[in-house]
Design an enzyme around this catalytic site. Structure first.
Site, PDB file in Angstrom:
ATOM      1  N   SER A  21       1.671  -9.172   9.975  1.00 46.03           N
ATOM      2  CA  SER A  21       0.763  -8.221  10.617  1.00 46.03           C
ATOM      3  C   SER A  21       1.434  -6.853  10.785  1.00 46.03           C
ATOM      4  O   SER A  21       2.630  -6.767  11.067  1.00 46.03           O
ATOM      5  CB  SER A  21       0.358  -8.753  11.996  1.00 46.03           C
ATOM      6  OG  SER A  21      -0.553  -7.858  12.603  1.00 46.03           O
ATOM      7  N   LYS A  45      -3.651  -6.109  10.316  1.00 42.69           N
ATOM      8  CA  LYS A  45      -3.160  -5.317  11.438  1.00 42.69           C
ATOM      9  C   LYS A  45      -3.769  -5.910  12.719  1.00 42.69           C
ATOM     10  O   LYS A  45      -4.863  -6.474  12.681  1.00 42.69           O
ATOM     11  CB  LYS A  45      -3.653  -3.883  11.262  1.00 42.69           C
ATOM     12  CG  LYS A  45      -2.911  -2.857  12.060  1.00 42.69           C
ATOM     13  CD  LYS A  45      -2.022  -2.053  11.136  1.00 42.69           C
ATOM     14  CE  LYS A  45      -1.461  -0.813  11.807  1.00 42.69           C
ATOM     15  NZ  LYS A  45      -0.506  -0.145  10.921  1.00 42.69           N
ATOM     16  N   MET A  72       4.564   2.038  16.608  1.00 43.48           N
ATOM     17  CA  MET A  72       3.322   2.596  16.075  1.00 43.48           C
ATOM     18  C   MET A  72       2.292   2.744  17.201  1.00 43.48           C
ATOM     19  O   MET A  72       1.462   3.654  17.167  1.00 43.48           O
ATOM     20  CB  MET A  72       2.732   1.690  14.990  1.00 43.48           C
ATOM     21  CG  MET A  72       3.661   1.331  13.829  1.00 43.48           C
ATOM     22  SD  MET A  72       4.413   2.723  12.971  1.00 43.48           S
ATOM     23  CE  MET A  72       2.998   3.524  12.282  1.00 43.48           C
ATOM     24  N   CYS A 129       3.711  -7.597  20.826  1.00 42.77           N
ATOM     25  CA  CYS A 129       4.058  -6.214  20.518  1.00 42.77           C
ATOM     26  C   CYS A 129       4.899  -5.670  21.669  1.00 42.77           C
ATOM     27  O   CYS A 129       4.462  -5.714  22.821  1.00 42.77           O
ATOM     28  CB  CYS A 129       2.808  -5.352  20.337  1.00 42.77           C
ATOM     29  SG  CYS A 129       3.175  -3.600  20.213  1.00 42.77           S
ATOM     30  N   LYS A 164       1.423 -15.596  18.374  1.00 41.70           N
ATOM     31  CA  LYS A 164       2.633 -14.889  17.908  1.00 41.70           C
ATOM     32  C   LYS A 164       3.481 -14.517  19.116  1.00 41.70           C
ATOM     33  O   LYS A 164       3.055 -13.756  19.990  1.00 41.70           O
ATOM     34  CB  LYS A 164       2.280 -13.654  17.084  1.00 41.70           C
ATOM     35  CG  LYS A 164       3.505 -12.982  16.469  1.00 41.70           C
ATOM     36  CD  LYS A 164       3.112 -11.949  15.431  1.00 41.70           C
ATOM     37  CE  LYS A 164       4.345 -11.270  14.840  1.00 41.70           C
ATOM     38  NZ  LYS A 164       3.973 -10.254  13.838  1.00 41.70           N
ATOM     39  N   ILE A 190       9.251 -14.494  14.893  1.00 45.30           N
ATOM     40  CA  ILE A 190       9.139 -13.659  16.086  1.00 45.30           C
ATOM     41  C   ILE A 190       8.451 -12.335  15.764  1.00 45.30           C
ATOM     42  O   ILE A 190       8.351 -11.961  14.600  1.00 45.30           O
ATOM     43  CB  ILE A 190      10.547 -13.341  16.670  1.00 45.30           C
ATOM     44  CG1 ILE A 190      11.454 -12.718  15.594  1.00 45.30           C
ATOM     45  CG2 ILE A 190      11.162 -14.599  17.250  1.00 45.30           C
ATOM     46  CD1 ILE A 190      12.853 -12.309  16.073  1.00 45.30           C
ATOM     47  N   ASN A 191       8.058 -11.623  16.788  1.00 45.87           N
ATOM     48  CA  ASN A 191       7.703 -10.212  16.647  1.00 45.87           C
ATOM     49  C   ASN A 191       9.003  -9.406  16.745  1.00 45.87           C
ATOM     50  O   ASN A 191      10.087  -9.976  16.806  1.00 45.87           O
ATOM     51  CB  ASN A 191       6.700  -9.814  17.744  1.00 45.87           C
ATOM     52  CG  ASN A 191       5.828  -8.617  17.346  1.00 45.87           C
ATOM     53  OD1 ASN A 191       6.322  -7.648  16.777  1.00 45.87           O
ATOM     54  ND2 ASN A 191       4.548  -8.702  17.634  1.00 45.87           N
ATOM     55  N   GLY A 242      10.982 -12.600  10.552  1.00 44.85           N
ATOM     56  CA  GLY A 242      12.131 -11.798  10.997  1.00 44.85           C
ATOM     57  C   GLY A 242      13.168 -11.649   9.909  1.00 44.85           C
ATOM     58  O   GLY A 242      13.950 -12.560   9.660  1.00 44.85           O
ATOM     59  N   GLY A 243      13.159 -10.493   9.224  1.00 47.94           N
ATOM     60  CA  GLY A 243      14.248 -10.144   8.309  1.00 47.94           C
ATOM     61  C   GLY A 243      14.274 -10.875   6.994  1.00 47.94           C
ATOM     62  O   GLY A 243      15.320 -10.926   6.341  1.00 47.94           O
TER      63      GLY A 243
END
Lengths: 308, 257
Positions: A21, A45, A72, A129, A164, A190-191, A242-243
């Protein structure tokens, strides 16, 4: 021959590599583009009740190839106009997961209902977020609110609900347990990790918002630890984030307990072609390891391993 | 990462346009853009109007930030990242340059590079009024011929610059058209060049945030202006329903241009 097909919460995906997302997800053409590039699923999104402009620039700071910082501010066209974007992606055959964010359980439930009506296969709840007041992780860090949101959304929709989860908490698996107990069908983790950049010469934060969220290879070890711990505490499937930039990164997440993964920041490093490359590399790597399906590896790292 | 540098020179080009020059070492090609941060205010995508080691951007007052940018003094710190995006293909030898308003900013360094390497440039510049004609003297330096058009007739042709470019296309042979300006103008340039089989390259502008092909703010049909552009060959644009009609605002909503 390696079979990359993956089932998460009863839904079949052509491969375990989803678009995360916030990346390429504001317009339907871009979601379609990620699907055409080979993604196994595409997450929109995060969409809210009303159009939201997000924060002023600078919204991004980059760190070579190891990380990226963003705030953002959840820009999105709003749920009234967004269905036309989803339709562009769905009519191209894409498997679309709809991400939503809200300020409370009622708003989440209403949004999820409207999102489900667009024909997405699942809802992903943005409870994570790290840079929006009263939203995202400000809700997602409280297990009671996680429970209330998930329960309300589960009452509002019939399709699977994915929570999430934020890594910005002292007991991340507890947040996943709260979601599972309220009926969540899967966990995304993760976020981004809350982070900040400060400029020495200007003596001020770089991002207009001040703090933001760190993504990219720098946070892969954080994501792996979260997925590993969540796997030991919940039974529902986990989508690792994540990454991720290489096939081995994907396999590491599978071993830690993820059934699927999401790719985000690497799209900025490599372009959308990363989905094709990862799919090919993953097939090659799994074949070399003598693995026939990704399912064989899910959680395999835990067997015979000590507690994390 | 950003580089914090100082505005080395501030040049008032027209009543609504200012060029900021600054030292920024990374090499850039004509057509590329940078993200320029005005600390305490916004960060904007700006095509480079000067691409050497001493770079420059030419800013037109459009919104609050660009209006504020006009009063940035020499010596002020700005943050630069980039350059980003693609660039003009400099191999065509006979170039028609069509610049509308501040659009000429990105075309000038490309035309200078073409002229330096033996190409010939004919320039058609348009503006609302004579005082708003950008880079007229600079265009005389890199062009074989410069023709101008103004909306109010205060200089050159009284009317659209596309009237001028259409005539030039019928009088002379060109290998390529380079254009930047309002999209309605660029649509007309394409329409005039297409039957003569002259390839047109347009420098496009959209809202930008990451400039890295990630955030989707600059989505234009299947493209991202930041990584697939900002220079687009006409056939890529002509098929897009939004070209010349809509853009996306900061929320991602489609709004009229």
């Amino acid at each position: 021959m390696v079979d990359l097909r993956t089932t998460v919460a009863g839904i079949s995906f052509r491969n375990p590599l989803w678009l995360a997302s916030g990346i390429w997800g504001e317009s339907g053409n871009s979601l379609k583009g990620a699907w055409d590039a080979g993604a196994g699923g595409v997450v929109t999104k995060s969409i809210g009740s009303e159009p939201r402009l997000g924060y002023p620039n600078p919204t991004i700071e980059t760190y070579d190839k190891w990380g990226m910082l963003n705030a953002m501010g959840l820009p999105n066209p709003g749920i009234a106009e967004y269905p036309q974007e989803i339709e562009v992606a769905r009519s191209a055959g894409a498997t679309v997961i709809g991400s939503v964010f809200g300020a409370d359980a009622d708003e989440f439930a209403a949004l999820a209902g409207r999102m489900a009506a667009t024909g997405v296969v699942a809802i992903e709840l943005n409870l994570s977020c790290p840079h929006a007041k009263g939203l995202g992780s400000e809700i997602g860090q409280d297990p009671d609110q996680v429970r209330d949101v998930v329960a309300a959304v589960k009452r509002a929709v019939r399709i699977p609900v994915i929570a999430k989860i934020t890594p910005n908490h002292y007991d991340v698996p507890m947040l996943a347990e709260a979601a599972e107990n309220a009926g969540a069908d899967a966990i995304s983790a993760i976020n981004t990790v809350r982070a900040m950049a400060v400029d020495v010469r200007l003596r001020r934060p770089v991002l207009a918002h001040g703090s933001g969220g760190l993504s990219g290879p720098a946070i892969k070890p954080v994501g792996l630890a979260c997925v590993w711990q969540i796997y030991e505490r919940v039974k529902i499937p986990i989508i690792g984030i994540g990454g991720i930039i290489s096939a081995d990164d994907v396999i590491e997440y599978l071993l830690a307990g993820a059934r699927a993964v999401q790719v985000g920041t690497a799209v900025a490093f490599e372009g959308i072609g990363i989905f094709h490359r990862l799919r090919e590399d993953l097939s090659t790597r799994l074949a070399a390891l003598g693995v026939a399906t990704t399912g064989e590896l899910v959680g395999a790292g835990h067997r015979g391993a000590g507690a994390a | 990462m950003r580089t914090i540098t100082e505005v080395s020179e501030r040049i008032v080009e027209t009543p609504s346009t200012v060029t900021l020059r600054f030292r920024y070492a990374p090499s850039a090609l004509p057509g590329q853009f940078v993200m320029i941060w005005l600390p305490g205010d916004d960060e904007l995508p700006m095509s480079l109007s000067y691409t050497g080691e001493s770079k420059g951007v030419t800013i037109k007052a459009m919104g609050a930030t660009t209006r504020a940018a006009l009063s940035i003094p020499a010596g002020a710190p700005v943050g630069i990242r980039g350059p980003y995006g693609n660039h003009f293909d400099l191999t065509p030898k006979r170039i028609l340059l069509v610049g509308g308003g501040s659009g000429t900013a990105v075309l000038a360094p490309a035309a200078e590079a073409a002229a330096r390497s033996g190409g010939s440039v004919v320039s058609a510049l348009g503006a609302t009024t004579a005082a708003e004609l950008l880079f007229l003297d600079r265009a005389r330096g890199f062009s074989e011929t410069v023709e101008v058009a103004t909306d109010d007739g205060s200089r050159g042709h009284h009317g659209f610059v596309t009237d001028v470019s259409q005539r030039l296309l019928s009088e002379r042979e060109f290998d390529a058209v380079w254009t930047c300006g309002p999209e309605v103008m660029m649509r007309k340039v394409i329409a005039a060049a297409e039957p003569r089989h002259v390839p047109v390259f347009c420098s496009m502008e959209r809202q930008m945030k990451c400039a890295l092909g990630m955030c989707d703010a600059c989505a234009l049909g299947p493209y991202h202006v930041c990584t697939d552009g900002p220079v687009f060959p006409a056939p890529q644009l002509a098929a897009l329903p939004e070209f010349g009609r809509t853009k996306r605002d900061s929320s991602g909503r489609k709004v009229p241009l």
